[in-house]
Design an enzyme around this catalytic site. Structure first.
Site, PDB file in Angstrom:
ATOM      1  N   HIS A 236       0.867  -1.181   0.000  1.00 22.76           N
ATOM      2  CA  HIS A 236       0.000   0.000   0.000  1.00 22.76           C
ATOM      3  C   HIS A 236       0.905   1.232   0.000  1.00 22.76           C
ATOM      4  O   HIS A 236       1.692   1.446   0.925  1.00 22.76           O
ATOM      5  CB  HIS A 236      -0.930  -0.005   1.214  1.00 22.76           C
ATOM      6  CG  HIS A 236      -2.035  -0.997   1.068  1.00 22.76           C
ATOM      7  ND1 HIS A 236      -2.529  -1.741   2.101  1.00 22.76           N
ATOM      8  CD2 HIS A 236      -2.756  -1.348  -0.042  1.00 22.76           C
ATOM      9  CE1 HIS A 236      -3.509  -2.517   1.646  1.00 22.76           C
ATOM     10  NE2 HIS A 236      -3.664  -2.294   0.347  1.00 22.76           N
TER      11      HIS A 236
ATOM     12  N   GLU B  29       1.736   3.786   2.981  1.00 21.43           N
ATOM     13  CA  GLU B  29       2.162   3.258   4.283  1.00 21.43           C
ATOM     14  C   GLU B  29       3.691   3.277   4.354  1.00 21.43           C
ATOM     15  O   GLU B  29       4.359   2.243   4.390  1.00 21.43           O
ATOM     16  CB  GLU B  29       1.554   1.861   4.473  1.00 21.43           C
ATOM     17  CG  GLU B  29       0.019   1.927   4.480  1.00 21.43           C
ATOM     18  CD  GLU B  29      -0.701   0.589   4.321  1.00 21.43           C
ATOM     19  OE1 GLU B  29      -0.043  -0.472   4.375  1.00 21.43           O
ATOM     20  OE2 GLU B  29      -1.936   0.596   4.126  1.00 21.43           O
TER      21      GLU B  29
ATOM     22  N   ARG C 110      -3.084   4.939  -2.283  1.00 23.96           N
ATOM     23  CA  ARG C 110      -2.959   3.577  -1.718  1.00 23.96           C
ATOM     24  C   ARG C 110      -2.698   2.507  -2.785  1.00 23.96           C
ATOM     25  O   ARG C 110      -1.948   1.561  -2.580  1.00 23.96           O
ATOM     26  CB  ARG C 110      -4.262   3.251  -0.971  1.00 23.96           C
ATOM     27  CG  ARG C 110      -4.495   1.784  -0.612  1.00 23.96           C
ATOM     28  CD  ARG C 110      -5.820   1.662   0.126  1.00 23.96           C
ATOM     29  NE  ARG C 110      -6.304   0.300   0.247  1.00 23.96           N
ATOM     30  CZ  ARG C 110      -6.214  -0.436   1.365  1.00 23.96           C
ATOM     31  NH1 ARG C 110      -5.622   0.052   2.432  1.00 23.96           N
ATOM     32  NH2 ARG C 110      -6.727  -1.657   1.419  1.00 23.96           N
TER      33      ARG C 110
ATOM     34  N   HIS D 219       2.418  -3.654   6.767  1.00 25.41           N
ATOM     35  CA  HIS D 219       1.485  -2.552   6.470  1.00 25.41           C
ATOM     36  C   HIS D 219       1.532  -1.546   7.613  1.00 25.41           C
ATOM     37  O   HIS D 219       2.232  -1.730   8.603  1.00 25.41           O
ATOM     38  CB  HIS D 219       0.049  -3.085   6.386  1.00 25.41           C
ATOM     39  CG  HIS D 219      -0.244  -3.939   5.202  1.00 25.41           C
ATOM     40  ND1 HIS D 219      -1.075  -3.541   4.192  1.00 25.41           N
ATOM     41  CD2 HIS D 219       0.170  -5.191   4.861  1.00 25.41           C
ATOM     42  CE1 HIS D 219      -1.172  -4.503   3.282  1.00 25.41           C
ATOM     43  NE2 HIS D 219      -0.431  -5.521   3.666  1.00 25.41           N
TER      44      HIS D 219
ATOM     45  N   GLU E  58       0.583  -4.853  10.981  1.00 27.20           N
ATOM     46  CA  GLU E  58       0.195  -3.440  10.857  1.00 27.20           C
ATOM     47  C   GLU E  58       1.063  -2.661  11.838  1.00 27.20           C
ATOM     48  O   GLU E  58       0.872  -2.729  13.051  1.00 27.20           O
ATOM     49  CB  GLU E  58      -1.289  -3.235  11.191  1.00 27.20           C
ATOM     50  CG  GLU E  58      -2.258  -3.962  10.271  1.00 27.20           C
ATOM     51  CD  GLU E  58      -2.575  -3.198   8.987  1.00 27.20           C
ATOM     52  OE1 GLU E  58      -2.016  -2.102   8.764  1.00 27.20           O
ATOM     53  OE2 GLU E  58      -3.387  -3.717   8.194  1.00 27.20           O
TER      54      GLU E  58
END
Ligand code: 0X9
Ligand code: ZN
Length: 422
Positions: free
Chosen positions: A180, A183, A239, A308, A384
């Protein structure tokens, strides 16, 4: 007039404004009833007509939903949330201010007088490529490049392979970042981890030497290079990929809805304008296709991690649906995630939650983690990275080193456990 009809009419009245992020805010809504969740889902389906950007999608009761709101949609969103009576507050007051701060900070930190300076700033594709080339030279005895192909815009995609020997029967690990585009902490953290593993190797650290004797580690810093480049040149908060869509003016596919396992199911949009667009077919994106063409060749793929941001979560399959069956090695996979989280925690006390991806976050089909697990990776995760919303995707660059340091410790804990169990 029903509520949803009211929202629909308002949608037609709102004029979408593109461009930069002046007066954009991120608001956090915490749904306290199932009805709130349903209404937020409905709002998300209509996000494109108001230029809303769901930084964090609607999930379940009690779980925060973060929505970036342009100035033109403020009255609409206030009205919509007041109507459904969902509690909300401003999370980021000045999105553009944070982007400008990051620009100014980079101007100060971009210099690379000594090696450690590299991690004091976020890096462009060109800087990443130059740094990677230096790394391959510096650690020529253990490091090589694997050509995966090219992105839609023709940028070369090369994974690094850490392998000091050609022993037969070696096991493999795949670490990827930057799928993405916005990020940014993901490629930065992965580069930090890679660099540190190599430094440890060069300084004869026993754990790393022994690990690399049995395992080859593959690393892909930027899985979505076109999107990443676009976040530097045009839109910091992009993104998706940058491939065009037939019959639509909207560009890009969500590469993490494009993998060929349970493609096109829950949590993936059929709308090319959506940020979670699944693409025209499974692996339609050259970036995904390149990896899908390579990964199954690794005969002993033990672990796959896709980095991510944001939310501080360690997620594992299946992510495509809450009603998917539990994975056969759930206990081991959960325990491994727990060890990663504990490792991270020991460094600075950063807390991660761990759990099944569909349940802890939200169902989303066509994800890389599900794909990797489906082709036989014993341990497959999405991590994440920080933070939990103070800066979201706009994490300041002085967080790169602390994030790198703690994540490195988590990954080393995983390697240690992996070596004991596989
Ligand atoms: O939605 C995603 O692709 C990931 N979250 S993010 O906020 N970085 O976009 C989570 C993916 C989890 N994995 C699957 N659902 N398979
Ligand atoms: Zn992501």
């Amino acid at each position: 007039m029903t509520r949803s009809w009211a929202v629909f009419v308002l949608c037609l009245l709102s004029v979408a404004q593109g461009g930069q992020y002046s007066n954009y805010q991120v608001i956090r809504v915490v749904p306290s009833t199932k009805e709130h969740v349903l209404q937020l889902h409905a709002l998300e389906l209509r996000q494109t007509c108001h230029q809303l950007d769901f930084w964090m999608s609607a999930r379940t009761v009690g779980k925060a939903v973060d929505i970036m709101v342009p100035p033109t949609a403020k009255s609409y969103i206030n009205l919509a949330l007041d109507t459904i009576k969902a509690p909300y507050h401003v999370l980021i007051n000045d999105v553009d201010g944070l982007i400008q701060n990051q620009r100014e900070s980079r101007a100060l930190n971009v210099k690379t007088d000594d090696e450690d300076d590299f991690f004091k700033a976020y890096r462009t594709i060109a800087e990443i490529e130059a740094w990677t080339a230096d790394l391959v030279n510096k650690y020529a005895d253990v490091l090589s490049e694997v050509d995966l192909g090219t992105s839609y815009e023709g940028q070369s995609m090369k994974a690094l392979k850490m392998s000091p020997n050609n022993k037969s029967g070696k096991k493999q690990i795949w670490l990827e970042g930057g799928i993405h585009a916005r990020e940014w902490i993901s490629p930065a953290t992965l580069m930090y981890i890679t660099n540190k593993i190599l430094e440890k190797y060069a300084s004869n650290a026993v754990d790393v030497i022994e690990f690399l004797d049995e395992y080859d580690i593959y690393v892909l810093f930027v899985t979505n290079p076109d999107g990443y480049r676009y976040t530097w040149t045009d839109d910091r908060l992009w993104r998706k990929t940058r491939s065009p869509n037939e019959g639509s003016d909207c560009i890009g596919t969500d590469p993490n809805r494009n993998w060929p396992y349970e493609w096109g199911g829950e949590g993936a949009s059929t709308n090319p304008c959506s940020d979670t667009y699944r693409g025209s077919s499974a692996a339609s994106e050259p970036e995904v296709k390149s990896i899908v063409g390579f990964l199954p060749q690794l005969e002993n793929l033990k672990m796959f991690i896709d980095f991510h941001s944001y939310s501080q979560l360690i997620l594992y399959p299946w992510g495509y649906s809450e009603s998917a069956p539990p994975i056969p090695n759930l206990e081991e996979v959960h325990y491994m995630a727990d060890q990663i989280a504990s490792g991270i925690y020991t460094v600075d006390g950063t807390e991660y939650k761990i759990g099944n991806s569909a349940k802890l976050l939200y169902p989303a089909s066509g994800g890389s983690d599900d794909y990797a697990y489906s082709i036989g990776a014993d341990f497959s995760y999405v991590i994440e990275l920080p933070d939990t919303g103070t800066y979201g995707f706009l994490l300041p660059e002085d967080m790169i080193i602390p994030t790198g340091e703690e994540t490195y410790t988590g990954i080393i804990a995983a390697f240690k456990l992996l070596k004991q169990t596989t």
